[in-house]
Design a protein around this motif. Structure first.
Motif, PDB file in Angstrom:
ATOM      1  N   PRO A 279       0.826  -1.221   0.000  1.00  0.00           N
ATOM      2  CA  PRO A 279       0.000   0.000   0.000  1.00  0.00           C
ATOM      3  C   PRO A 279       0.858   1.268   0.000  1.00  0.00           C
ATOM      4  CG  PRO A 279      -0.026  -1.045   2.149  1.00  0.00           C
ATOM      5  CD  PRO A 279       0.702  -1.978   1.241  1.00  0.00           C
ATOM      6  N   ASN A 280       0.252   2.357  -0.442  1.00  0.00           N
ATOM      7  CA  ASN A 280       0.959   3.643  -0.522  1.00  0.00           C
ATOM      8  C   ASN A 280       1.458   4.117   0.845  1.00  0.00           C
ATOM      9  OD1 ASN A 280       0.738   3.913  -3.243  1.00  0.00           O
ATOM     10  ND2 ASN A 280      -1.053   5.252  -3.195  1.00  0.00           N
ATOM     11  N   SER A 281       0.675   3.811   1.895  1.00  0.00           N
ATOM     12  CA  SER A 281       1.057   4.281   3.242  1.00  0.00           C
ATOM     13  C   SER A 281       2.418   3.700   3.659  1.00  0.00           C
ATOM     14  CB  SER A 281      -0.014   3.890   4.248  1.00  0.00           C
ATOM     15  OG  SER A 281      -0.245   2.497   4.183  1.00  0.00           O
ATOM     16  N   VAL A 282       2.727   2.528   3.179  1.00  0.00           N
ATOM     17  CA  VAL A 282       4.026   1.910   3.499  1.00  0.00           C
ATOM     18  C   VAL A 282       5.108   2.446   2.558  1.00  0.00           C
ATOM     19  CG1 VAL A 282       5.287  -0.292   3.537  1.00  0.00           C
ATOM     20  CG2 VAL A 282       2.933  -0.187   4.391  1.00  0.00           C
ATOM     21  N   LEU A 283       4.771   2.482   1.275  1.00  0.00           N
ATOM     22  CA  LEU A 283       5.777   2.842   0.264  1.00  0.00           C
ATOM     23  C   LEU A 283       6.229   4.301   0.360  1.00  0.00           C
ATOM     24  CD1 LEU A 283       4.263   0.958  -2.817  1.00  0.00           C
ATOM     25  CD2 LEU A 283       6.293   0.319  -1.515  1.00  0.00           C
ATOM     26  N   ARG A 284       5.297   5.195   0.726  1.00  0.00           N
ATOM     27  CA  ARG A 284       5.658   6.616   0.737  1.00  0.00           C
ATOM     28  C   ARG A 284       6.662   6.952   1.841  1.00  0.00           C
ATOM     29  NH1 ARG A 284       0.509  10.214   2.151  1.00  0.00           N
ATOM     30  NH2 ARG A 284       2.005  11.784   1.516  1.00  0.00           N
ATOM     31  N   LYS A 285       6.760   6.097   2.841  1.00  0.00           N
ATOM     32  CA  LYS A 285       7.711   6.342   3.933  1.00  0.00           C
ATOM     33  C   LYS A 285       9.139   5.955   3.540  1.00  0.00           C
ATOM     34  CE  LYS A 285       4.305   5.789   7.572  1.00  0.00           C
ATOM     35  NZ  LYS A 285       3.601   4.741   8.325  1.00  0.00           N
ATOM     36  N   MET A 286       9.255   5.190   2.477  1.00  0.00           N
ATOM     37  CA  MET A 286      10.592   4.743   2.034  1.00  0.00           C
ATOM     38  C   MET A 286      11.132   5.736   1.013  1.00  0.00           C
ATOM     39  SD  MET A 286       9.299   0.838   1.729  1.00  0.00           S
ATOM     40  CE  MET A 286      10.781   0.032   1.172  1.00  0.00           C
ATOM     41  N   LYS A 287      12.024   6.617   1.481  1.00  0.00           N
ATOM     42  CA  LYS A 287      12.531   7.705   0.641  1.00  0.00           C
ATOM     43  C   LYS A 287      13.641   7.202  -0.293  1.00  0.00           C
ATOM     44  CE  LYS A 287      10.032  10.917   2.544  1.00  0.00           C
ATOM     45  NZ  LYS A 287       8.879  11.409   1.814  1.00  0.00           N
ATOM     46  N   ASP A 288      13.678   7.794  -1.449  1.00  0.00           N
ATOM     47  CA  ASP A 288      14.754   7.516  -2.410  1.00  0.00           C
ATOM     48  C   ASP A 288      15.462   8.825  -2.743  1.00  0.00           C
ATOM     49  OD1 ASP A 288      14.130   4.880  -2.530  1.00  0.00           O
ATOM     50  OD2 ASP A 288      13.252   4.929  -4.530  1.00  0.00           O
ATOM     51  N   HIS A 289      16.663   8.989  -2.241  1.00  0.00           N
ATOM     52  CA  HIS A 289      17.509  10.098  -2.693  1.00  0.00           C
ATOM     53  C   HIS A 289      18.520   9.453  -3.628  1.00  0.00           C
ATOM     54  CE1 HIS A 289      15.855  13.104  -0.037  1.00  0.00           C
ATOM     55  NE2 HIS A 289      15.846  12.188   0.907  1.00  0.00           N
ATOM     56  N   GLU A 290      18.283   9.609  -4.888  1.00  0.00           N
ATOM     57  CA  GLU A 290      19.018   8.787  -5.846  1.00  0.00           C
ATOM     58  C   GLU A 290      19.771   9.652  -6.852  1.00  0.00           C
ATOM     59  OE1 GLU A 290      16.930   5.115  -6.803  1.00  0.00           O
ATOM     60  OE2 GLU A 290      17.363   5.511  -8.918  1.00  0.00           O
ATOM     61  N   LEU A 291      20.937   9.204  -7.181  1.00  0.00           N
ATOM     62  CA  LEU A 291      21.720   9.847  -8.245  1.00  0.00           C
ATOM     63  C   LEU A 291      21.782   8.856  -9.402  1.00  0.00           C
ATOM     64  CD1 LEU A 291      23.087  12.595  -8.312  1.00  0.00           C
ATOM     65  CD2 LEU A 291      25.243  11.473  -7.780  1.00  0.00           C
ATOM     66  N   GLU A 292      21.447   9.359 -10.555  1.00  0.00           N
ATOM     67  CA  GLU A 292      21.371   8.441 -11.692  1.00  0.00           C
ATOM     68  C   GLU A 292      22.181   8.987 -12.867  1.00  0.00           C
ATOM     69  OE1 GLU A 292      17.445   6.692 -12.584  1.00  0.00           O
ATOM     70  OE2 GLU A 292      17.727   7.589 -14.553  1.00  0.00           O
ATOM     71  N   GLY A 293      22.947   8.127 -13.475  1.00  0.00           N
ATOM     72  CA  GLY A 293      23.714   8.521 -14.657  1.00  0.00           C
ATOM     73  C   GLY A 293      23.318   7.655 -15.832  1.00  0.00           C
ATOM     74  N   LYS A 294      23.391   8.235 -17.015  1.00  0.00           N
ATOM     75  CA  LYS A 294      23.087   7.462 -18.221  1.00  0.00           C
ATOM     76  C   LYS A 294      24.134   7.775 -19.279  1.00  0.00           C
ATOM     77  CE  LYS A 294      18.084   7.289 -17.817  1.00  0.00           C
ATOM     78  NZ  LYS A 294      16.791   7.702 -18.328  1.00  0.00           N
ATOM     79  N   LEU A 295      24.478   6.769 -20.003  1.00  0.00           N
ATOM     80  CA  LEU A 295      25.252   7.003 -21.216  1.00  0.00           C
ATOM     81  C   LEU A 295      24.274   6.822 -22.364  1.00  0.00           C
ATOM     82  CD1 LEU A 295      27.833   7.519 -22.796  1.00  0.00           C
ATOM     83  CD2 LEU A 295      28.241   5.066 -22.784  1.00  0.00           C
ATOM     84  N   ILE A 296      24.048   7.906 -23.079  1.00  0.00           N
ATOM     85  CA  ILE A 296      23.102   7.884 -24.199  1.00  0.00           C
ATOM     86  C   ILE A 296      23.908   7.835 -25.493  1.00  0.00           C
ATOM     87  CG2 ILE A 296      21.316   9.221 -25.392  1.00  0.00           C
ATOM     88  CD1 ILE A 296      20.815  10.577 -22.579  1.00  0.00           C
ATOM     89  N   LEU A 297      23.645   6.833 -26.303  1.00  0.00           N
ATOM     90  CA  LEU A 297      24.272   6.733 -27.610  1.00  0.00           C
ATOM     91  C   LEU A 297      23.163   6.745 -28.642  1.00  0.00           C
ATOM     92  CD1 LEU A 297      26.856   3.898 -26.825  1.00  0.00           C
ATOM     93  CD2 LEU A 297      27.301   6.348 -26.934  1.00  0.00           C
ATOM     94  N   SER A 298      23.291   7.617 -29.619  1.00  0.00           N
ATOM     95  CA  SER A 298      22.174   7.791 -30.550  1.00  0.00           C
ATOM     96  C   SER A 298      22.700   8.078 -31.952  1.00  0.00           C
ATOM     97  CB  SER A 298      21.310   8.944 -30.058  1.00  0.00           C
ATOM     98  OG  SER A 298      20.379   9.340 -31.010  1.00  0.00           O
ATOM     99  N   SER A 299      21.937   7.627 -32.923  1.00  0.00           N
ATOM    100  CA  SER A 299      22.381   7.776 -34.305  1.00  0.00           C
ATOM    101  C   SER A 299      21.175   8.019 -35.221  1.00  0.00           C
ATOM    102  CB  SER A 299      23.092   6.479 -34.719  1.00  0.00           C
ATOM    103  OG  SER A 299      23.598   6.598 -36.000  1.00  0.00           O
TER     104      SER A 299
END
Lengths: 291, 136
Positions: A140-160
């Motif tokens: 349920p949302n009441s449980v999930l919302r208490k679990m914080k995510d402070h996240e750093l995300e990196g991506k390598l984008i390759l495009s053509s």
């Protein structure tokens, strides 16, 4: 004073020209095309699922503000929430991302560096990218919302861009500083093409030149904690379609089909984006700065 | 006295530029050159004048924000005046290459997101931009 400022801002938006919102149809995959400098792209999107037994039905809307700082640097702010059937509607957080294209010219493969900070919680459902193991789609949302995510995300984008086709691949690395999940991995690949490659002289809305279509495939690749691989991960294959409804607005749609038991059977994504041209220059002019 | 003379000269120069439909704040980038092979490429739509109105539509949608509807360039954006001989004397292939690659260091975005034939349509339209005032 406040009234004057409000009127000035109103006049600014009224005077802002708008055009050129040829968006790519991708929802998850990034290509190497950046936002034009000074332009602001405002997008309202949503992700909705068809759940399997044990999963919940949700609707996750998000707003996206994409601004072209320079011709090779684009920054983006996301504000997101979700509503779960027979549960609640909650705000799930925000993200700030930056994309930088280091090479000046077009090459056979064009790299773009991507860095994002996320301040969200585990109830987040927009699935803007899929990484690590499958998300919790039953608590349920009441449980999930208490679990914080402070996240750093990196991506390598390759495009053509090859003969009017765009082919793009993203490799995702994410580190959640709020929980010990290790470093998570994910991927996304996609391709699309406009349905017509010659513009007509007339203003038409339903003609083929205003549509582009393709497909993207995305999923998680576990983490350093669980070991790199495909077990317990969500993967989707998703046709994508974009329609340039006016010179400054695009509608995008994508039904995604889950490939593993951990995925939702179907994900529906819908987006409407509106581009405001030259906003940066006009704002600078309004406050007496150099455009 | 000296600043007044400078201001007068600058005003005169600006007036002359506006009168001639020129964008004085545009400084060509001498390092932004198409490779020889690309510059020699002919426009595959050169024998298809019916494609030009489509090029005009694309120009208004993608380029007019910085280059103005008549191609003279918005001064505060330092955008190229597309009516200038320095632009018009370039080959079709060179213009196509510049539209495709952009010059990101100078604020010109790459338009490789447009299909190849639409970029050639843009070149076709650029050829119709004439400095009307000067001809008259």
């Amino acid at each position: 004073m406040k009234q004057r400022l409000a009127l000035s801002l109103l006049a600014l938006f009224a005077a802002t020209t708008c055009c050129a919102a040829q968006e790519s149809p991708y929802f998850v995959t990034y290509d190497h095309h950046m936002e034009e400098p000074g332009n602001l792209d405002i997008e309202a999107s949503s992700t909705t699922d068809i759940p399997r037994a044990g999963q919940v039905f949700y609707f996750a809307p998000y707003m996206e503000f994409e601004y072209g700082v320079t011709a090779n640097w684009t920054t983006e702010l996301y504000i997101e929430g979700q509503s779960t059937w027979n549960d609640s509607t909650i705000f799930t957080g925000w993200r700030l991302e930056n994309r930088y294209r280091p090479l000046k010219r077009e090459h056979w493969i064009n790299p773009v560096l991507y860095l994002e900070y996320e301040n969200i919680n585990e109830a987040d459902r927009i699935q803007k990218e899929v990484e690590g193991t499958a998300p919790d789609l039953s608590s349920p949302n009441s449980v999930l919302r208490k679990m914080k995510d402070h996240e750093l995300e990196g991506k390598l984008i390759l495009s053509s861009d090859v003969h009017d086709w765009n082919v793009a691949g993203n490799f995702i690395v994410a580190k959640n500083f709020s929980q010990s999940e290790g470093v998570e991995f994910g991927y996304s690949v996609g391709f699309f093409r406009p349905l017509a490659t010659l513009a007509s002289g007339s203003t038409c809305r339903l003609c083929r030149e205003n549509f582009s279509a393709g497909m993207e495939i995305y999923g998680g690749l576990r983490s350093t904690l669980d070991g790199f691989g495909f077990n317990d991960t969500a993967h989707y294959v998703a046709p994508v379609l974009a329609w340039l409804v006016s010179d400054n607005a695009t509608i995008r749609f994508s039904p995604g089909f889950g490939l593993t038991h951990e995925s939702n059977p179907v994900l529906f994504r819908f987006g409407y984006s509106y581009e405001i041209q030259g906003l940066g220059g006009k704002l600078a002019h309004l406050f007496g700065g150099r455009p | 006295m000296r600043p007044a003379i400078l201001a007068a000269l600058f005003s005169l120069l600006m007036f002359a530029a506006v009168a001639a439909g020129q964008n004085l704040l545009y400084w060509p980038d001498p390092t932004w050159r198409a490779p020889d092979g690309m510059a020699a490429k002919p426009n595959p739509l050169a024998d298809n004048p019916q494609a030009m109105p489509g090029g005009r539509k694309l120009f208004l949608r993608n380029c007019a924000e910085c280059h103005n509807k008549d191609g003279t360039g918005v001064p505060k954006k330092h955008a190229a005046d597309l009516q200038l001989p320095i632009v018009q004397q370039q080959s079709d292939g060179a213009l196509f290459w510049k539209i495709t690659n952009g010059n990101t260091g100078r604020g010109m975005p790459a338009f490789s997101k447009l299909p190849e034939r639409e970029r050639w349509q843009l070149v076709l339209f650029l050829r119709t931009l004439k400095p009307v005032e000067r001809e008259n």
